[in-house]
Design an enzyme around this catalytic site. Structure first.
Site, PDB file in Angstrom:
ATOM      1  N   HIS A   1      -5.284  -3.767  -2.012  1.00  0.00           N
ATOM      2  CA  HIS A   1      -5.026  -2.745  -3.032  1.00  0.00           C
ATOM      3  C   HIS A   1      -4.918  -3.325  -4.442  1.00  0.00           C
ATOM      4  O   HIS A   1      -4.675  -2.567  -5.391  1.00  0.00           O
ATOM      5  CB  HIS A   1      -3.737  -1.978  -2.700  1.00  0.00           C
ATOM      6  CG  HIS A   1      -3.929  -1.008  -1.575  1.00  0.00           C
ATOM      7  ND1 HIS A   1      -4.406   0.266  -1.771  1.00  0.00           N
ATOM      8  CD2 HIS A   1      -3.727  -1.140  -0.251  1.00  0.00           C
ATOM      9  CE1 HIS A   1      -4.484   0.879  -0.608  1.00  0.00           C
ATOM     10  NE2 HIS A   1      -4.083   0.054   0.336  1.00  0.00           N
TER      11      HIS A   1
ATOM     12  N   LYS B   1     -12.100  -0.297  -0.689  1.00  0.00           N
ATOM     13  CA  LYS B   1     -11.235   0.482  -1.588  1.00  0.00           C
ATOM     14  C   LYS B   1     -11.849   0.509  -2.997  1.00  0.00           C
ATOM     15  O   LYS B   1     -12.752   1.278  -3.244  1.00  0.00           O
ATOM     16  CB  LYS B   1      -9.816  -0.059  -1.543  1.00  0.00           C
ATOM     17  CG  LYS B   1      -9.236   0.007  -0.121  1.00  0.00           C
ATOM     18  CD  LYS B   1      -7.805  -0.385  -0.056  1.00  0.00           C
ATOM     19  CE  LYS B   1      -7.336  -0.678   1.360  1.00  0.00           C
ATOM     20  NZ  LYS B   1      -7.388   0.427   2.298  1.00  0.00           N
TER      21      LYS B   1
ATOM     22  N   SER C   1       0.790  -1.228   0.000  1.00  0.00           N
ATOM     23  CA  SER C   1       0.000   0.000   0.000  1.00  0.00           C
ATOM     24  C   SER C   1       0.823   1.279   0.000  1.00  0.00           C
ATOM     25  O   SER C   1       0.348   2.311  -0.445  1.00  0.00           O
ATOM     26  CB  SER C   1      -0.951   0.003   1.199  1.00  0.00           C
ATOM     27  OG  SER C   1      -0.228  -0.123   2.403  1.00  0.00           O
TER      28      SER C   1
HETATM   29  N1  PMP Z   1      -5.062  -4.799   4.357  1.00  0.00           N
HETATM   30  C1  PMP Z   1      -4.386  -3.895   3.628  1.00  0.00           C
HETATM   31  C2  PMP Z   1      -3.230  -4.358   2.810  1.00  0.00           C
HETATM   32  C3  PMP Z   1      -4.800  -2.550   3.621  1.00  0.00           C
HETATM   33  O1  PMP Z   1      -4.137  -1.648   2.901  1.00  0.00           O
HETATM   34  C4  PMP Z   1      -5.914  -2.171   4.400  1.00  0.00           C
HETATM   35  C5  PMP Z   1      -6.444  -0.746   4.411  1.00  0.00           C
HETATM   36  N2  PMP Z   1      -5.568   0.232   4.695  1.00  0.00           N
HETATM   37  C6  PMP Z   1      -6.556  -3.140   5.150  1.00  0.00           C
HETATM   38  C7  PMP Z   1      -6.131  -4.445   5.095  1.00  0.00           C
HETATM   39  C8  PMP Z   1      -7.730  -2.791   6.019  1.00  0.00           C
HETATM   40  O2  PMP Z   1      -8.869  -2.692   5.249  1.00  0.00           O
HETATM   41  P1  PMP Z   1     -10.167  -1.943   5.794  1.00  0.00           P
HETATM   42  O3  PMP Z   1      -9.951  -0.483   5.560  1.00  0.00           O
HETATM   43  O4  PMP Z   1     -11.281  -2.516   5.003  1.00  0.00           O
HETATM   44  O5  PMP Z   1     -10.276  -2.256   7.246  1.00  0.00           O
END
Ligand code: PMP
Length: 396
Positions: A214, A244, A186
């Site tokens: 992502h 996302k 990310s």
């Molecule tokens: N896993 C990854 C790789 C992420 O980038 C994120 C979000 N930042 C999450 C999990 C968490 O997802 P959520 O926002 O749906 O809680």
């Protein structure tokens, strides 16, 4: 009394964070999270969202949420295992399995919950988890919660993975060994080397776990990183978020029927926390339908991403190792990065600084998230502002 104790401890720590430029101020958006957002009464081009495909404020999703809310109400009412599960949540899980080409899927309230629940439901004190050092915080927390031995693997370093896997297997100390990686990282936008990972996993008998938060809706014509590499039947756990590219909220695991059945009786956020709202579930179903119907939005996303990345490089910015729409501009020092972002916002571009501890010290960056919703004119304006601020702060 206890209030005073907390104040004495927290106030100096908060002051220190502010002095070091490590305190992130949360802005208030006065409206939807689209390609343009309103902050403090001013419209700015939004380069910070994960709304990759512009679905978060898509009329069709809004309507699906309204219809389902009228049909089922605003809340799920209780935990699914206690009070029964609504048909809309089951429909969503079927849709996710179809989307991910797996036997079954389980939906969670968020991607974060999903990692916390799925990892700790399967891995135990008798096991070892090999984990890429740049994996998301929710993976790290899920690993800790499981009680398994955590072995950090150098970022995307296949030699290190091979070495760590060999050592763990040869030690004979573990019942199961799992390798966990983000599908798309990310903060840097690089893509997990899944073909090599699968080869190593097969050699050493590792379970494989890919969090494609992502990559889903972005890679593989929208179907995700695992599909991009044609490895749908080789990855044990396909994890994703519905917050996302899908534009709503929630998380999921897609895998075999047996795995999903196990998670439904062992994953604690599923067992002890109320399901996502029916309206959210319906909006997610609509989003996946749109994605499976056409690649138009995904194509537009990539076109915009290429345009922005090329433009930033031409101006002289370091966009790092990104292979995906995630476009970091690596600035370096934390306070300069914060100042850079502050000036961008002043000039009408909402791109936030990301600094330690989210990324390693000295690698502060402004992360740009182009989406399918941006126009060329918006991106040209973004590039012009980057050039102006970059020259003013002598970072290009
Ligand atoms: N896993 C990854 C790789 C992420 O980038 C994120 C979000 N930042 C999450 C999990 C968490 O997802 P959520 O926002 O749906 O809680």
């Amino acid at each position: 009394m206890s209030g005073k104790v907390l104040e004495n401890i927290l106030t100096p720590q908060l002051e220190e964070l502010r002095e070091k430029g490590l305190y992130n101020i949360i802005d208030t958006l006065e409206g939807p999270n689209g390609p343009v957002v309103k902050i403090g009464g001013k419209e700015v081009i939004n380069m910070s969202s994960n709304n990759y495909l512009g679905l978060a404020n898509d009329e069709r999703l809004v309507q699906a949420a309204i219809d389902a809310t009228k049909q089922y109400g605003v809340g799920a009412g209780a935990v699914r295992t206690i009070n029964g599960t609504m048909t809309i949540h089951e429909e969503l899980e079927k849709k996710i399995a179809e989307f991910k080409h797996t036997e079954a899927a389980i939906a969670f309230q968020s991607g974060f919950n999903c990692n916390m629940g799925a990892i700790s439901a399967v891995m135990t004190k008798k096991d070892a988890i090999l984990s890429d050092e740049l994996n998301h915080a929710s993976i790290i927390d899920g690993c800790r919660l499981s009680g398994a031995k955590i072995i950090r693997v150098k970022h995307q370093d296949m030699d290190d993975l091979w070495r760590a896997a060999k050592e763990a297997v040869e030690s004979g100390a573990y019942e199961k060994i799992m390798y966990i990686t983000d599908g798309v990282f990310s903060m840097d936008g690089d893509v997990a080397k899944l073909p090599e990972i699968v080869e190593i996993a097969e050699t050493f008998g590792l379970l494989t776990y890919v969090d494609d938060a992502h990559g889903s809706g972005v890679m593989g014509n929208g179907a995700g990183t695992v599909k991009h590499f044609g490895l749908s039947d080789k990855i044990d756990f396909q994890i994703g978020t519905l917050s996302k590219a899908i534009g709503v909220v929630g998380g999921y695991v897609a895998g075999t029927r047996q795995l999903i059945d196990w998670l439904k009786v062992r994953a604690r956020p599923f067992l002890f926390s109320t399901a996502m709202t029916p309206g959210s579930a319906a909006a997610c179903i609509k989003a996946i339908d749109i994605l499976m119907d056409s690649t138009e939005r995904v194509d537009r996303l990539w076109e915009n991403a290429r345009y922005l990345k090329e433009g930033l490089k031409k101006i002289g910015f370091n966009t790092g190792q990104s292979e995906t729409p995630i476009t970091p501009c690596i600035i370096g020092e934390e306070t300069v990065t914060q100042e850079f972002s502050r000036r961008l916002i002043e000039e009408g571009v909402y791109a936030k600084a990301i600094t330690y501890p989210t990324v390693p010290k000295g690698t502060g960056r402004v992360r740009n998230m182009p989406t399918a919703g941006h126009t060329k004119e918006m991106l040209d304006q973004v590039l012009a502002v980057y050039q102006k601020v970059g020259e003013a702060l002598s970072v290009i």
